[in-house]
Scaffold this motif. Structure first.
Motif, PDB file in Angstrom:
ATOM      1  N   TYR A 152       0.919  -1.603  -0.050  1.00 57.62           N
ATOM      2  CA  TYR A 152      -0.020   0.011   0.130  1.00 57.62           C
ATOM      3  C   TYR A 152       0.826   1.538  -0.296  1.00 57.62           C
ATOM      4  O   TYR A 152       2.415   1.353   0.796  1.00 57.62           O
ATOM      5  N   LYS A 153       0.702   2.131  -0.453  1.00 59.37           N
ATOM      6  CA  LYS A 153       1.368   3.600  -0.823  1.00 59.37           C
ATOM      7  C   LYS A 153       1.345   4.170   0.294  1.00 59.37           C
ATOM      8  O   LYS A 153       0.556   3.747   1.883  1.00 59.37           O
ATOM      9  N   CYS A 154       2.646   4.575   0.493  1.00 52.34           N
ATOM     10  CA  CYS A 154       2.945   5.615   2.198  1.00 52.34           C
ATOM     11  C   CYS A 154       2.820   4.557   3.503  1.00 52.34           C
ATOM     12  O   CYS A 154       1.970   4.926   3.857  1.00 52.34           O
ATOM     13  N   SER A 155       3.673   3.873   3.753  1.00 51.48           N
ATOM     14  CA  SER A 155       3.754   2.706   4.931  1.00 51.48           C
ATOM     15  C   SER A 155       3.369   2.987   6.294  1.00 51.48           C
ATOM     16  O   SER A 155       2.895   3.249   6.916  1.00 51.48           O
ATOM     17  N   PRO A 156       3.876   4.529   6.522  1.00 47.45           N
ATOM     18  CA  PRO A 156       4.099   5.511   7.997  1.00 47.45           C
ATOM     19  C   PRO A 156       2.221   5.734   7.931  1.00 47.45           C
ATOM     20  O   PRO A 156       1.758   6.029   9.617  1.00 47.45           O
ATOM     21  N   ALA A 157       1.737   6.426   6.851  1.00 44.18           N
ATOM     22  CA  ALA A 157       0.410   6.756   7.127  1.00 44.18           C
ATOM     23  C   ALA A 157      -1.012   6.271   8.060  1.00 44.18           C
ATOM     24  O   ALA A 157      -1.106   7.340   8.783  1.00 44.18           O
ATOM     25  N   PRO A 158      -0.657   4.973   7.628  1.00 44.31           N
ATOM     26  CA  PRO A 158      -1.785   4.673   8.909  1.00 44.31           C
ATOM     27  C   PRO A 158      -1.786   4.774  10.270  1.00 44.31           C
ATOM     28  O   PRO A 158      -2.196   5.571  10.685  1.00 44.31           O
ATOM     29  N   PHE A 159       0.028   4.436  11.306  1.00 48.21           N
ATOM     30  CA  PHE A 159       0.502   5.522  12.004  1.00 48.21           C
ATOM     31  C   PHE A 159       0.143   6.536  12.079  1.00 48.21           C
ATOM     32  O   PHE A 159       0.042   6.668  13.346  1.00 48.21           O
ATOM     33  N   GLU A 160       0.903   7.219  11.456  1.00 46.22           N
ATOM     34  CA  GLU A 160       0.478   8.762  11.725  1.00 46.22           C
ATOM     35  C   GLU A 160      -0.746   9.060  11.655  1.00 46.22           C
ATOM     36  O   GLU A 160      -1.316   9.999  13.468  1.00 46.22           O
ATOM     37  N   MET A 161      -1.528   8.554  10.951  1.00 43.85           N
ATOM     38  CA  MET A 161      -3.485   8.844  11.209  1.00 43.85           C
ATOM     39  C   MET A 161      -3.666   8.553  12.541  1.00 43.85           C
ATOM     40  O   MET A 161      -4.661   9.421  13.310  1.00 43.85           O
ATOM     41  N   GLY A 335       3.474  18.928  16.651  1.00 41.94           N
ATOM     42  CA  GLY A 335       4.544  19.757  16.463  1.00 41.94           C
ATOM     43  C   GLY A 335       5.742  19.171  15.565  1.00 41.94           C
ATOM     44  O   GLY A 335       6.556  19.745  15.657  1.00 41.94           O
ATOM     45  N   GLN A 336       5.916  17.852  16.028  1.00 41.57           N
ATOM     46  CA  GLN A 336       6.700  17.078  15.694  1.00 41.57           C
ATOM     47  C   GLN A 336       6.473  16.094  14.607  1.00 41.57           C
ATOM     48  O   GLN A 336       5.160  15.400  14.291  1.00 41.57           O
ATOM     49  N   ALA A 337       7.736  15.261  14.182  1.00 35.84           N
ATOM     50  CA  ALA A 337       7.626  14.035  12.929  1.00 35.84           C
ATOM     51  C   ALA A 337       8.673  13.109  12.866  1.00 35.84           C
ATOM     52  O   ALA A 337       9.858  14.052  13.875  1.00 35.84           O
ATOM     53  N   MET A 338       8.601  12.204  12.677  1.00 35.24           N
ATOM     54  CA  MET A 338       9.907  11.104  12.655  1.00 35.24           C
ATOM     55  C   MET A 338       9.987  11.443  11.136  1.00 35.24           C
ATOM     56  O   MET A 338       9.002  11.018  10.825  1.00 35.24           O
ATOM     57  N   MET A 339      10.951  10.354  10.435  1.00 34.72           N
ATOM     58  CA  MET A 339      11.554   9.988   9.226  1.00 34.72           C
ATOM     59  C   MET A 339      11.400   8.780   8.567  1.00 34.72           C
ATOM     60  O   MET A 339      13.564   8.645   9.679  1.00 34.72           O
ATOM     61  N   THR A 353      16.647   3.946   8.267  1.00 37.42           N
ATOM     62  CA  THR A 353      16.955   4.122   9.799  1.00 37.42           C
ATOM     63  C   THR A 353      14.862   5.296   9.846  1.00 37.42           C
ATOM     64  O   THR A 353      14.518   5.572   8.829  1.00 37.42           O
ATOM     65  N   LEU A 354      14.961   5.662  11.296  1.00 41.43           N
ATOM     66  CA  LEU A 354      14.188   5.440  11.576  1.00 41.43           C
ATOM     67  C   LEU A 354      14.948   7.112  12.718  1.00 41.43           C
ATOM     68  O   LEU A 354      15.115   6.473  13.201  1.00 41.43           O
ATOM     69  N   THR A 355      14.585   8.042  12.431  1.00 39.09           N
ATOM     70  CA  THR A 355      14.905   9.634  12.858  1.00 39.09           C
ATOM     71  C   THR A 355      13.934   9.687  13.845  1.00 39.09           C
ATOM     72  O   THR A 355      13.304   9.130  14.289  1.00 39.09           O
ATOM     73  N   GLU A 356      14.625  10.502  15.175  1.00 42.81           N
ATOM     74  CA  GLU A 356      14.241  10.713  16.620  1.00 42.81           C
ATOM     75  C   GLU A 356      13.298  11.268  15.794  1.00 42.81           C
ATOM     76  O   GLU A 356      12.789  12.162  15.282  1.00 42.81           O
ATOM     77  N   ALA A 357      11.670  12.032  16.493  1.00 38.86           N
ATOM     78  CA  ALA A 357      10.797  12.851  16.552  1.00 38.86           C
ATOM     79  C   ALA A 357      11.083  14.180  17.077  1.00 38.86           C
ATOM     80  O   ALA A 357      11.237  14.278  18.130  1.00 38.86           O
ATOM     81  N   THR A 358      11.025  15.177  16.058  1.00 38.59           N
ATOM     82  CA  THR A 358      11.867  16.711  16.197  1.00 38.59           C
ATOM     83  C   THR A 358      10.686  16.891  15.832  1.00 38.59           C
ATOM     84  O   THR A 358      10.237  16.939  14.459  1.00 38.59           O
ATOM     85  N   ALA A 363       8.809  20.680  10.582  1.00 40.38           N
ATOM     86  CA  ALA A 363       9.096  21.456   9.510  1.00 40.38           C
ATOM     87  C   ALA A 363       9.783  21.324   8.010  1.00 40.38           C
ATOM     88  O   ALA A 363       8.828  21.508   6.780  1.00 40.38           O
ATOM     89  N   GLU A 364      10.308  20.298   8.097  1.00 42.47           N
ATOM     90  CA  GLU A 364      10.757  19.181   6.944  1.00 42.47           C
ATOM     91  C   GLU A 364       9.452  18.886   5.797  1.00 42.47           C
ATOM     92  O   GLU A 364       9.529  19.210   4.523  1.00 42.47           O
ATOM     93  N   LYS A 365       8.618  18.642   6.632  1.00 42.70           N
ATOM     94  CA  LYS A 365       7.903  17.967   5.996  1.00 42.70           C
ATOM     95  C   LYS A 365       6.789  18.773   5.267  1.00 42.70           C
ATOM     96  O   LYS A 365       6.593  18.842   4.535  1.00 42.70           O
TER      97      LYS A 365
END
Length: 378
Positions: A152-161, A335-339, A353-358, A363-365
């Motif tokens: 499925y598209k954009c693997s992180p999206a369901p967890f973000e939701m 107001g934070q995101a991982m990548m 890799t999975l970054t820390e949430a900052t 802002a980059e997103k």
């Protein structure tokens, strides 16, 4: 004058059109066909679902591409003939010297019995307003977020939701139990167990239950059915199974995977002068697993295909190759995101890799969207 026909106006198609005009200017005739009249970055749906920002704010008309000399046709592709590098659109046969197939992946809610009747399709922008209203009206109870098929598209999206829904409900003082299920053994397998533990741990910290190895077979009124158990819900947000568009399958471009197989470096299909890019393709990473479907990869593929086409038209050696570099953001609230980021085509194993949430990644997103809208649409 050489002609290029691009089927699809998503990340890949638009990136290809822009690169071709950048390389060849008025010396190339570029036609782009899409059934929609606008472009939108996918993560706008998450923001619209929780009422953070409207989808319309991030939409841009594909007709704006005419300003750089691209001909835009808003219509449905009814057939593709890769042998002649042509397609039929609204009864008209369009031929070209190079054909780029960028029609994405279609959603198949009908593949799961009861999905249309009982679930909100959070991957369909047309269903987001209805889903957002249901969430706004929600007072108390059980929320399920389900992944009903892979890939499925954009693997992180369901967890973000899940995380954004949790934050939204808590801000309103609404009590809810939230669960996320997937047919996969971990949240985002490409990351490996350690990084998946980080994502799943963050879900757990928020009181969100994660259910791996849960492949749903059907949906009944208030229940999702699995082979060995059931999960009850008051509100169900679903990611339906994905498939290659029927017109692509009928063209003979797909193989037994159900997707278009291309040269992983050049994006060339088995047909001379025909390229396929984005979610419609399945590219095997060096470890044999499929490359995740994501806008950033579609964009890179579009750039690569266009650069190779331009070089060939100029009579030069085509040297551009797809690198598989990039990633997706996973917003976690506050107001934070991982990548999820890395080099996905590195041998012998992808380096992801999975970054820390900052706040910086958040802002980059936002910049990921604004930069592309400005670059492509002005």
């Amino acid at each position: 004058m050489k002609k290029v026909l691009i089927l699809g106006g998503g990340f890949g198609g638009i990136a290809a059109a822009h690169r071709l005009k950048q390389e060849l200017g008025a010396e190339v005739d570029v036609t782009l066909v899409d059934k929609r009249n606008y472009f939108m970055v996918g993560f706008r749906k998450s923001w619209a679902l929780v009422g953070e920002a409207p989808m319309e704010q991030g939409q841009r008309s594909l007709n704006d591409l005419t300003k750089i000399g691209v001909k835009v046709i808003q219509d449905t592709v009814s057939s593709i003939d890769p042998k002649t590098r042509s397609a039929e659109v609204n009864g008209q046969r369009l031929e070209a010297d190079a054909l780029v197939v960028a029609l994405g992946a279609d959603l198949m809610p009908q593949a799961i019995r009861g999905f249309k009747e009982h679930a909100y399709n959070v991957y369909d922008s047309n269903d987001i307003p209805r889903a957002a209203q249901a969430l706004k009206d929600f007072k108390e109870g059980r929320i399920l977020i389900g992944i009903f098929g892979v890939p499925y598209k954009c693997s992180p999206a369901p967890f973000e939701m899940a995380l954004l829904i949790d934050a939204s409900l808590k801000a309103r003082g609404v009590r809810a139990s939230i669960k996320v299920f997937t047919p996969q053994p971990m949240s985002i397998p490409i990351l490996g167990q350690e990084s998946c533990n980080t994502i799943e741990g963050r879900l757990s910290e928020k009181g969100i239950d994660f259910l791996p190895n849960h492949k749903a077979t059907s949906i009944e009124d208030g229940e999702v059915v699995f082979p060995d158990d059931r999960e009850s819900f008051d509100l169900l947000f679903g990611v339906p199974p994905h498939t290659a568009p029927a017109v692509v399958k009928e063209s003979g471009l797909t193989d037994n995977t159900g997707w278009v197989t291309v040269n992983a470096k050049t994006l060339e299909t088995a047909y001379p002068g025909v390229y396929a890019i984005g979610d419609v393709v399945q590219i095997a990473m060096p470890n044999g697993k499929p490359l995740p479907k994501a806008g950033v990869f579609a964009e890179g593929m579009g750039e690569t295909a266009a650069a190779r086409i331009a070089a060939q038209f100029k009579g030069e050696k085509a040297e551009a190759t797809f690198k598989g570099e990039g990633g997706c953001y996973l917003e976690v609230g506050a107001g934070q995101a991982m990548m999820v980021t890395g080099h996905f085509m590195t041998e012998p194993e992808p380096q992801v890799t999975l970054t820390e949430a900052t706040a910086q990644y958040m802002a980059e997103k936002r910049a990921f969207e604004t930069d592309r809208l400005k670059k492509w649409f002005g």
